[in-house]
Motif scaffolding. Structure first.
Motif, PDB file in Angstrom:
ATOM      1  N   ASN A 210       1.883   6.549  -1.092  1.00 21.48           N
ATOM      2  CA  ASN A 210       0.837   5.623  -1.537  1.00 21.48           C
ATOM      3  C   ASN A 210       0.306   5.968  -2.922  1.00 21.48           C
ATOM      4  O   ASN A 210      -0.765   5.513  -3.324  1.00 21.48           O
ATOM      5  CB  ASN A 210      -0.315   5.599  -0.535  1.00 21.48           C
ATOM      6  N   SER A 211       1.037   6.771  -3.693  1.00 19.47           N
ATOM      7  CA  SER A 211       0.583   7.255  -5.002  1.00 19.47           C
ATOM      8  C   SER A 211       0.360   6.114  -5.994  1.00 19.47           C
ATOM      9  O   SER A 211       1.025   5.068  -5.940  1.00 19.47           O
ATOM     10  CB  SER A 211       1.619   8.220  -5.581  1.00 19.47           C
ATOM     11  N   SER A 212      -0.563   6.337  -6.922  1.00 17.06           N
ATOM     12  CA  SER A 212      -0.657   5.445  -8.073  1.00 17.06           C
ATOM     13  C   SER A 212       0.617   5.580  -8.901  1.00 17.06           C
ATOM     14  O   SER A 212       1.256   6.637  -8.922  1.00 17.06           O
ATOM     15  CB  SER A 212      -1.885   5.783  -8.917  1.00 17.06           C
ATOM     16  N   PHE A 213       1.001   4.482  -9.582  1.00 22.19           N
ATOM     17  CA  PHE A 213       2.216   4.527 -10.388  1.00 22.19           C
ATOM     18  C   PHE A 213       2.214   3.414 -11.417  1.00 22.19           C
ATOM     19  O   PHE A 213       1.434   2.451 -11.337  1.00 22.19           O
ATOM     20  CB  PHE A 213       3.472   4.437  -9.506  1.00 22.19           C
ATOM     21  N   ALA A 214       3.109   3.536 -12.372  1.00 21.58           N
ATOM     22  CA  ALA A 214       3.422   2.478 -13.336  1.00 21.58           C
ATOM     23  C   ALA A 214       4.930   2.433 -13.453  1.00 21.58           C
ATOM     24  O   ALA A 214       5.582   3.484 -13.533  1.00 21.58           O
ATOM     25  CB  ALA A 214       2.778   2.742 -14.691  1.00 21.58           C
ATOM     26  N   ALA A 215       5.520   1.230 -13.479  1.00 24.99           N
ATOM     27  CA  ALA A 215       6.978   1.139 -13.473  1.00 24.99           C
ATOM     28  C   ALA A 215       7.457  -0.127 -14.160  1.00 24.99           C
ATOM     29  O   ALA A 215       6.832  -1.182 -14.056  1.00 24.99           O
ATOM     30  CB  ALA A 215       7.510   1.171 -12.043  1.00 24.99           C
ATOM     31  N   ALA A 216       8.582   0.001 -14.845  1.00 27.26           N
ATOM     32  CA  ALA A 216       9.322  -1.143 -15.381  1.00 27.26           C
ATOM     33  C   ALA A 216      10.516  -1.362 -14.457  1.00 27.26           C
ATOM     34  O   ALA A 216      11.377  -0.488 -14.353  1.00 27.26           O
ATOM     35  CB  ALA A 216       9.791  -0.866 -16.801  1.00 27.26           C
ATOM     36  N   PHE A 217      10.563  -2.501 -13.787  1.00 26.41           N
ATOM     37  CA  PHE A 217      11.604  -2.769 -12.807  1.00 26.41           C
ATOM     38  C   PHE A 217      12.505  -3.908 -13.254  1.00 26.41           C
ATOM     39  O   PHE A 217      12.060  -4.864 -13.894  1.00 26.41           O
ATOM     40  CB  PHE A 217      11.001  -3.143 -11.450  1.00 26.41           C
ATOM     41  N   ALA A 218      13.773  -3.815 -12.847  1.00 28.36           N
ATOM     42  CA  ALA A 218      14.731  -4.908 -12.989  1.00 28.36           C
ATOM     43  C   ALA A 218      15.199  -5.304 -11.599  1.00 28.36           C
ATOM     44  O   ALA A 218      15.326  -4.467 -10.701  1.00 28.36           O
ATOM     45  CB  ALA A 218      15.915  -4.483 -13.844  1.00 28.36           C
TER      46      ALA A 218
ATOM     47  N   ARG B 212       0.261   0.501  -9.417  1.00 26.62           N
ATOM     48  CA  ARG B 212      -0.743   0.741  -8.372  1.00 26.62           C
ATOM     49  C   ARG B 212      -1.848   1.550  -9.035  1.00 26.62           C
ATOM     50  O   ARG B 212      -1.620   2.686  -9.463  1.00 26.62           O
ATOM     51  CB  ARG B 212      -0.143   1.479  -7.176  1.00 26.62           C
ATOM     52  N   LEU B 213      -3.025   0.967  -9.112  1.00 31.61           N
ATOM     53  CA  LEU B 213      -4.101   1.560  -9.892  1.00 31.61           C
ATOM     54  C   LEU B 213      -4.629   2.847  -9.275  1.00 31.61           C
ATOM     55  O   LEU B 213      -4.856   3.843  -9.968  1.00 31.61           O
ATOM     56  CB  LEU B 213      -5.237   0.540 -10.059  1.00 31.61           C
ATOM     57  N   ASN B 214      -4.837   2.837  -7.966  1.00 34.86           N
ATOM     58  CA  ASN B 214      -5.332   4.004  -7.244  1.00 34.86           C
ATOM     59  C   ASN B 214      -4.493   4.233  -6.000  1.00 34.86           C
ATOM     60  O   ASN B 214      -3.883   3.292  -5.471  1.00 34.86           O
ATOM     61  CB  ASN B 214      -6.796   3.802  -6.821  1.00 34.86           C
ATOM     62  N   ALA B 215      -4.467   5.462  -5.519  1.00 32.15           N
ATOM     63  CA  ALA B 215      -3.707   5.773  -4.305  1.00 32.15           C
ATOM     64  C   ALA B 215      -4.166   4.874  -3.165  1.00 32.15           C
ATOM     65  O   ALA B 215      -5.367   4.739  -2.906  1.00 32.15           O
ATOM     66  CB  ALA B 215      -3.892   7.236  -3.936  1.00 32.15           C
ATOM     67  N   GLY B 216      -3.208   4.243  -2.504  1.00 29.31           N
ATOM     68  CA  GLY B 216      -3.502   3.385  -1.371  1.00 29.31           C
ATOM     69  C   GLY B 216      -3.818   1.945  -1.712  1.00 29.31           C
ATOM     70  O   GLY B 216      -3.921   1.115  -0.809  1.00 29.31           O
TER      71      GLY B 216
ATOM     72  N   ASN C 233       0.809  -1.222   0.000  1.00 28.50           N
ATOM     73  CA  ASN C 233       0.000   0.000   0.000  1.00 28.50           C
ATOM     74  C   ASN C 233       0.839   1.267   0.000  1.00 28.50           C
ATOM     75  O   ASN C 233       0.327   2.353  -0.293  1.00 28.50           O
ATOM     76  CB  ASN C 233      -0.912   0.032   1.229  1.00 28.50           C
ATOM     77  N   ASN C 234       2.118   1.146   0.365  1.00 27.49           N
ATOM     78  CA  ASN C 234       3.005   2.297   0.470  1.00 27.49           C
ATOM     79  C   ASN C 234       4.391   1.922  -0.028  1.00 27.49           C
ATOM     80  O   ASN C 234       4.783   0.757   0.031  1.00 27.49           O
ATOM     81  CB  ASN C 234       3.107   2.779   1.925  1.00 27.49           C
ATOM     82  N   ASP C 235       5.127   2.939  -0.475  1.00 32.83           N
ATOM     83  CA  ASP C 235       6.453   2.717  -1.041  1.00 32.83           C
ATOM     84  C   ASP C 235       7.519   3.394  -0.193  1.00 32.83           C
ATOM     85  O   ASP C 235       7.283   4.424   0.444  1.00 32.83           O
ATOM     86  CB  ASP C 235       6.507   3.279  -2.467  1.00 32.83           C
ATOM     87  N   GLN C 236       8.715   2.813  -0.237  1.00 33.59           N
ATOM     88  CA  GLN C 236       9.872   3.354   0.479  1.00 33.59           C
ATOM     89  C   GLN C 236      11.080   3.155  -0.427  1.00 33.59           C
ATOM     90  O   GLN C 236      11.585   2.040  -0.575  1.00 33.59           O
ATOM     91  CB  GLN C 236      10.038   2.623   1.808  1.00 33.59           C
ATOM     92  N   PHE C 237      11.534   4.255  -1.061  1.00 35.35           N
ATOM     93  CA  PHE C 237      12.559   4.134  -2.093  1.00 35.35           C
ATOM     94  C   PHE C 237      13.164   5.495  -2.396  1.00 35.35           C
ATOM     95  O   PHE C 237      12.666   6.532  -1.946  1.00 35.35           O
ATOM     96  CB  PHE C 237      11.941   3.550  -3.372  1.00 35.35           C
TER      97      PHE C 237
END
Length: 205
Positions: free
Chosen positions: A78-86, A98-102, A34-38
């Motif tokens: 908790n923002s919505s986002f789209a990401a390509a990760f390695a 993340r489709l919607n905040a939270g 639900n939340n990010d730390q980065f």
């Protein structure tokens, strides 16, 4: 690019300019849930876009240590986002959203990493976000896509989370640029991608 830390990550993000890009190191519990730390090195981008970058190297603090190209609606944890990760090794590259905040973030797709030639691509067409991976920055494998109702202007940039807060992981980001050519090619993985085990036997290897 500007730099920020999302959440109380330890150690905090350290961004060092390098020839052709940036070296970024950071702790951080994860980008997910639900939340990010980065750590986030970003710029503001308005409207449709199609960007790629090369991850030249990526150290490991966890199997799912993350480094990649991300678009966020806000800088809130908790923002919505789209990401390509390695990831550093067997977990490969994938598309996380993340489709919607939270909401709880989800991931799809799989493509093997190949440092120093691990390429990631993130594309926006209206509210459709698509993610790709490549070993040469020209022939792309589609990881996934999702419609996310983000604001017209988003925060786009390079994200790193060690997924083991208190231990730093680092990534070399190079050759950030607009995609002007290339093709999407089919890809069939030869092994099952890493993930939660569904086996019912006493041992799963």
């Amino acid at each position: 690019f500007a730099q920020t830390n999302s959440g109380a990550l330890s150690p905090a993000g350290l961004v060092t300019p390098a020839d052709g890009g940036f070296n970024v190191s950071a702790g951080g519990a994860d980008i997910g849930g639900n939340n990010d730390q980065f750590a986030f090195t970003y710029q503001m981008v308005t409207g449709n876009f199609d960007y790629k970058l090369r991850v030249g190297s990526h150290t490991q603090a966890d199997t799912w240590t993350k480094a990649g190209l991300m678009a966020r609606a806000t800088l809130a944890t908790n923002s919505s986002f789209a990401a390509a990760f390695a990831t550093p090794s067997a977990a490969g590259a994938y598309f996380t959203t993340r489709l919607n905040a939270g909401d709880v973030a989800s991931s799809v797709g799989s493509f093997p990493v190949n440092y120093p030639n691990t390429w990631l691509r993130l594309q926006r067409t209206n509210n459709l976000f698509a993610s790709y991976a490549s070993i040469d920055g020209d022939r792309w494998v589609r990881l996934g896509s999702l419609t996310i109702n983000m604001t017209n202007t988003v925060f786009l940039g390079m994200a790193v989370a060690s997924r083991t807060n208190g231990i730093a992981a680092s990534a070399q980001f190079r050759d950030f640029q607009t995609v002007t050519s290339g093709e999407v090619v089919p890809y069939s993985p030869q092994v099952e991608p890493p993930g939660p085990s569904s086996r019912l036997t006493p041992f799963a290897i």
